[in-house]
Design an enzyme around this catalytic site. Structure first.
Site, PDB file in Angstrom:
ATOM      1  N   CYS A   1       0.832  -1.202   0.000  1.00 23.73           N
ATOM      2  CA  CYS A   1       0.000   0.000   0.000  1.00 23.73           C
ATOM      3  C   CYS A   1       0.857   1.237   0.000  1.00 23.73           C
ATOM      4  O   CYS A   1       1.621   1.461  -0.940  1.00 23.73           O
ATOM      5  CB  CYS A   1      -1.043  -0.006   1.108  1.00 23.73           C
ATOM      6  SG  CYS A   1      -0.438  -0.233   2.774  1.00 23.73           S
ATOM      7  N   ARG A   2       0.782   2.041   1.070  1.00 25.32           N
ATOM      8  CA  ARG A   2       1.362   3.387   0.957  1.00 25.32           C
ATOM      9  C   ARG A   2       2.769   3.525   1.482  1.00 25.32           C
ATOM     10  O   ARG A   2       3.443   4.492   1.174  1.00 25.32           O
ATOM     11  CB  ARG A   2       0.482   4.366   1.716  1.00 25.32           C
ATOM     12  CG  ARG A   2      -0.866   4.549   1.092  1.00 25.32           C
ATOM     13  CD  ARG A   2      -1.760   5.311   2.025  1.00 25.32           C
ATOM     14  NE  ARG A   2      -3.062   5.520   1.421  1.00 25.32           N
ATOM     15  CZ  ARG A   2      -4.195   5.537   2.090  1.00 25.32           C
ATOM     16  NH1 ARG A   2      -4.181   5.356   3.387  1.00 25.32           N
ATOM     17  NH2 ARG A   2      -5.337   5.740   1.491  1.00 25.32           N
TER      18      ARG A   2
END
Lengths: 222, 222
Positions: B178-179
């Site tokens: 993800c991030r």
DNA sequence: CTTGTATTCAAGAGAACTATTGAATACTTG
DNA sequence: CAAGTATTCAATAGTTCTCTTGAATACAAG
């Protein structure tokens, strides 16, 4: 699954480190500490803060783990905690330099007028110094020099440079360094030497960067 | 030779950057921005702040040059200014992780219980994905995926993962990302997949680090 | 055990920061 | 040109930061 809270808690912890970097006096203390460990009194003196105020700032830095304290006799010596703190400070400087116009202006107007020759690179300096081609000049205060310095460097604090001008050979190149890329001592020294017709240059960055790049040092902590 | 003033002025400028990093909400905004450019509204939504408050934080970040704004139609899109900002954030995380006990405790207790397998390295992922050995799963929201993602990755936001569980082969390894290193989306996704008996792992770090390490991407800004 | 020194603690005034609220601005769309 | 939308501005209350001051602590030396 309270990811939101966890996440915010984590950012809150990161922000504590950011907060430690949000004050000019603390940053200045960190720069001095990048030279090696120092007592509270010594830090208060060089930074111009009161002892109590210095102590409070140091405790803030200690709370986020950036510095650690060691007591010896009456004095408490503070030191940076690991090289990643120096890296963080360098990152901060980088961002500030490349993105804040004021910093650029400051550095441009104040420093480049005094230093129109390219600074010498670390590895190059080591090479040339070993061949006896250059004199390496450490212009930091004596205590900082004693705590560790570039091999073969001689120490003449800026204030005493005037008295020793005649001991330099105008044909022999001098490379001055001090605390870091923005430490003005080396700039001032180079300016003064050039006024006297010497061949003087600055070393890129300063002593903390010399340490972190893994190059050999001389002298050291007791 | 007002070195003192000059020096203090310089540290004051550096402190402005530090101040930008001294607030948890701003750090969270920076993490979202590390994914790519975002409108004020979008940032307000993901961070849970009001639009006005988000705008004010963004302006502070812009004043120190960490982000820049671009207006298109009605919306204003903010983006990080250069990769050195990401490096600074990583340095900050490093120091916080290695020196603040609370961070360590948080990460230990919350994350490692969910992720007892080593995360996969970036270059290794690229290699295995090209050989078809793994399914790369992007669990970020669709808009972030659309703005750019790891080549060949499929996008299933965490909220919708449940519905798509049956489309995975329990024998085929899944790598979620993800991030960033502390984005919990990937952790939660891996936890959920494992509950269902899938072979799931996390990618080390996240998409911003993928970009800065120079690896190829797919999709991109319009 | 008393004195002196280095550091830390504690309290307080003034400044700065943060989030909220409601209004103002700039721009697009119909 | 009027209406609607995204963003910014401005004012404010509550909180936090910073520095100063003076006292307290911890330790060493005599």
């Amino acid at each position: 699954m309270s990811s939101g809270n966890f996440k915010h808690e984590l950012f809150t912890q990161f922000a504590r480190v950011g907060k430690a970097l949000s004050n000019a006096n603390r940053l200045e203390l960190l720069e001095f500490l990048a030279q090696g460990e120092r007592s509270v009194e010594a830090l208060a003196k060089v930074s111009g803060l009161t002892v109590a105020n210095t102590s409070q700032h140091l405790q803030q830095l200690r709370q986020v783990g950036m510095v650690s304290a060691r007591k010896e006799g009456l004095k408490v010596y503070y030191a940076l905690n690991g090289t990643d703190v120096i890296e963080l400070l360098n990152s901060l400087r980088n961002v500030a330099e490349s993105h804040i116009a004021d910093v650029d202006r400051l550095v441009q107007t104040y420093l480049t007028t005094k230093d129109n020759l390219e600074p010498l690179q670390r590895t190059e300096l080591l090479d040339r110094a070993q061949k006896g081609l250059v004199t390496v000049l450490d212009v930091r205060p004596k205590e900082e020099y004693d705590a560790g310095h570039v091999p073969g460097a001689i120490n003449i604090p800026l204030a005493e440079l005037e008295k020793h001008l005649d001991q330099f050979d105008p044909e022999h190149e001098i490379v001055a360094y001090c605390r870091g890329p923005h430490c003005v001592l080396a700039f001032d020294a180079v300016a003064k030497l050039r006024e006297q017709g010497m061949k003087a240059r600055r070393l890129e960055d300063g002593y903390p960067e010399w340490i972190t790049s893994g190059l050999p040092t001389e002298g050291g902590n007791p």
